[in-house]
Design a protein around this motif. Sequence first.
Motif, PDB file in Angstrom:
ATOM      1  N   VAL A 271       0.813  -1.219   0.000  1.00 25.85           N
ATOM      2  CA  VAL A 271       0.000   0.000   0.000  1.00 25.85           C
ATOM      3  C   VAL A 271       0.849   1.272   0.000  1.00 25.85           C
ATOM      4  O   VAL A 271       0.389   2.329  -0.444  1.00 25.85           O
ATOM      5  N   HIS A 272       2.083   1.209   0.502  1.00 22.40           N
ATOM      6  CA  HIS A 272       2.963   2.378   0.492  1.00 22.40           C
ATOM      7  C   HIS A 272       4.013   2.179  -0.590  1.00 22.40           C
ATOM      8  O   HIS A 272       5.193   1.985  -0.314  1.00 22.40           O
ATOM      9  N   ASN A 273       3.555   2.229  -1.841  1.00 26.04           N
ATOM     10  CA  ASN A 273       4.405   1.915  -2.977  1.00 26.04           C
ATOM     11  C   ASN A 273       4.195   2.968  -4.055  1.00 26.04           C
ATOM     12  O   ASN A 273       3.511   3.979  -3.829  1.00 26.04           O
ATOM     13  N   LEU A 274       4.779   2.735  -5.211  1.00 29.78           N
ATOM     14  CA  LEU A 274       4.602   3.658  -6.326  1.00 29.78           C
ATOM     15  C   LEU A 274       3.169   3.595  -6.851  1.00 29.78           C
ATOM     16  O   LEU A 274       2.513   2.547  -6.759  1.00 29.78           O
ATOM     17  N   PRO A 275       2.669   4.688  -7.408  1.00 32.86           N
ATOM     18  CA  PRO A 275       1.302   4.657  -7.968  1.00 32.86           C
ATOM     19  C   PRO A 275       1.156   3.648  -9.099  1.00 32.86           C
ATOM     20  O   PRO A 275       0.079   3.079  -9.286  1.00 32.86           O
ATOM     21  N   GLU A 276       2.235   3.417  -9.841  1.00 29.32           N
ATOM     22  CA  GLU A 276       2.177   2.480 -10.965  1.00 29.32           C
ATOM     23  C   GLU A 276       3.456   1.652 -10.999  1.00 29.32           C
ATOM     24  O   GLU A 276       4.546   2.147 -10.716  1.00 29.32           O
ATOM     25  N   ARG A 277       3.290   0.380 -11.378  1.00 26.69           N
ATOM     26  CA  ARG A 277       4.396  -0.530 -11.588  1.00 26.69           C
ATOM     27  C   ARG A 277       5.319  -0.616 -10.370  1.00 26.69           C
ATOM     28  O   ARG A 277       6.553  -0.629 -10.494  1.00 26.69           O
ATOM     29  N   GLY A 278       4.748  -0.678  -9.210  1.00 25.02           N
ATOM     30  CA  GLY A 278       5.545  -0.885  -8.018  1.00 25.02           C
ATOM     31  C   GLY A 278       5.912  -2.353  -7.839  1.00 25.02           C
ATOM     32  O   GLY A 278       5.281  -3.241  -8.422  1.00 25.02           O
ATOM     33  N   THR A 279       6.925  -2.605  -7.069  1.00 25.65           N
ATOM     34  CA  THR A 279       7.357  -3.982  -6.820  1.00 25.65           C
ATOM     35  C   THR A 279       7.580  -4.193  -5.328  1.00 25.65           C
ATOM     36  O   THR A 279       7.917  -3.263  -4.587  1.00 25.65           O
ATOM     37  N   VAL A 280       7.395  -5.453  -4.912  1.00 26.70           N
ATOM     38  CA  VAL A 280       7.668  -5.885  -3.544  1.00 26.70           C
ATOM     39  C   VAL A 280       8.447  -7.186  -3.645  1.00 26.70           C
ATOM     40  O   VAL A 280       8.073  -8.093  -4.398  1.00 26.70           O
ATOM     41  N   ARG A 281       9.512  -7.274  -2.890  1.00 30.10           N
ATOM     42  CA  ARG A 281      10.329  -8.488  -2.883  1.00 30.10           C
ATOM     43  C   ARG A 281      10.408  -9.023  -1.456  1.00 30.10           C
ATOM     44  O   ARG A 281      10.873  -8.332  -0.556  1.00 30.10           O
ATOM     45  N   VAL A 282       9.941 -10.244  -1.276  1.00 29.12           N
ATOM     46  CA  VAL A 282       9.952 -10.904   0.033  1.00 29.12           C
ATOM     47  C   VAL A 282      10.952 -12.048  -0.037  1.00 29.12           C
ATOM     48  O   VAL A 282      10.835 -12.927  -0.910  1.00 29.12           O
ATOM     49  N   SER A 283      11.930 -12.048   0.853  1.00 28.73           N
ATOM     50  CA  SER A 283      12.968 -13.075   0.816  1.00 28.73           C
ATOM     51  C   SER A 283      13.261 -13.569   2.227  1.00 28.73           C
ATOM     52  O   SER A 283      13.057 -12.858   3.216  1.00 28.73           O
TER      53      SER A 283
END
Length: 365
Positions: A271-283
Amino acid sequence: MDRASGLSVRARLALSYAGFLMLAGVLLLAAVWVFLLRYVPDRALMINGSVDAPHPGVFPVRSNLLRVFAPRAAAVFALLLAFGLAGGWVLAGRMLAPMSRIADAARLASAGSLSHRVRLPGRKDEFRELADAFDEMLARLEAHVAEQQRFAANASHELRTPLATSKALLDVARSDPRHDTAEVLDRLHAVNARAIDLTEALLLLSRAGQRSFTPEPVDLSLLAEEAVETLVPLADRHGVAVETVGEVAPTTGSPALLLQLTANLVHNAIVHNLPERGTVRVSTAVRPETVLLTVENTGEKVTAQTASTLTEPFQRGTERVHAAHAGVGLGLAIVRSIAQAHDGMLTLAPRSTGGLRVTVELPAV
């Protein structure tokens, strides 16, 4: 606790010093006496006697020597006792002066003054280590009390807001019977849902801090996959791509709380990401004694100072308060509390390209 009065530590130290000095004096005088009797030649002690008699005057002379030696030895003992008591009292007072400062600081702290510090001067020794540890404890206690006060004030404000909003909506509906009832009910439902979410978050935060759970084997990689799978619809609505990588990361703890920790991190990252084409990486990763859960996301640039305050309850940026997906402001506070309850550590670091890198380090099995 009521205790019977007794000698002060200073008095006991003075008596101990004087007693040790008296013992040393007794041993020294005994050594002198033995030396006179055994190693001084008999002829040096003889006053009367003949050449035929072996030593007829030795015993009378030794008796005279004892009468001469005893009063002087008693005077020396009296002098040693007076010197030992006086010197021991002064030395004990100087040695215990740091303890008096620490005791004064403790009394001020018990009276509510947590800003006072001992700040004992001098080189490092046992008393300085104790004073420094006491100052560090006071600093942490002061920070903890200040944090709790801010939490209480913020929680009161957050809880008061939905109640005040509900009251205003009801007052409007009562004063204007022709007002659209469906609209009022919808707004009351939204306000009530937010109040429930806030209350549940507060309860979860309290339960995590109490460590009221039975530790069980947990694999962080499985929890990460479960949390991501649950939040895929939310990520799709925000146009965020979520990636899960890593290895098996076994630890022990509460599966429910650790799943909540993981879900909170992934939810915040979405939810606290870029308005478009955001990414999240969980490792996930494994170290010799710990396991790591890392959640990285793209987004606006965050300063290190701002990142350090995000784990405090109700600490949110301006964009978080007015966003349509605004939470209750306890997400990262809950994560930190759950991590501490599992003897772990939470670290937030801003990414150079924007967004955050959040790492949870927990003990490995």
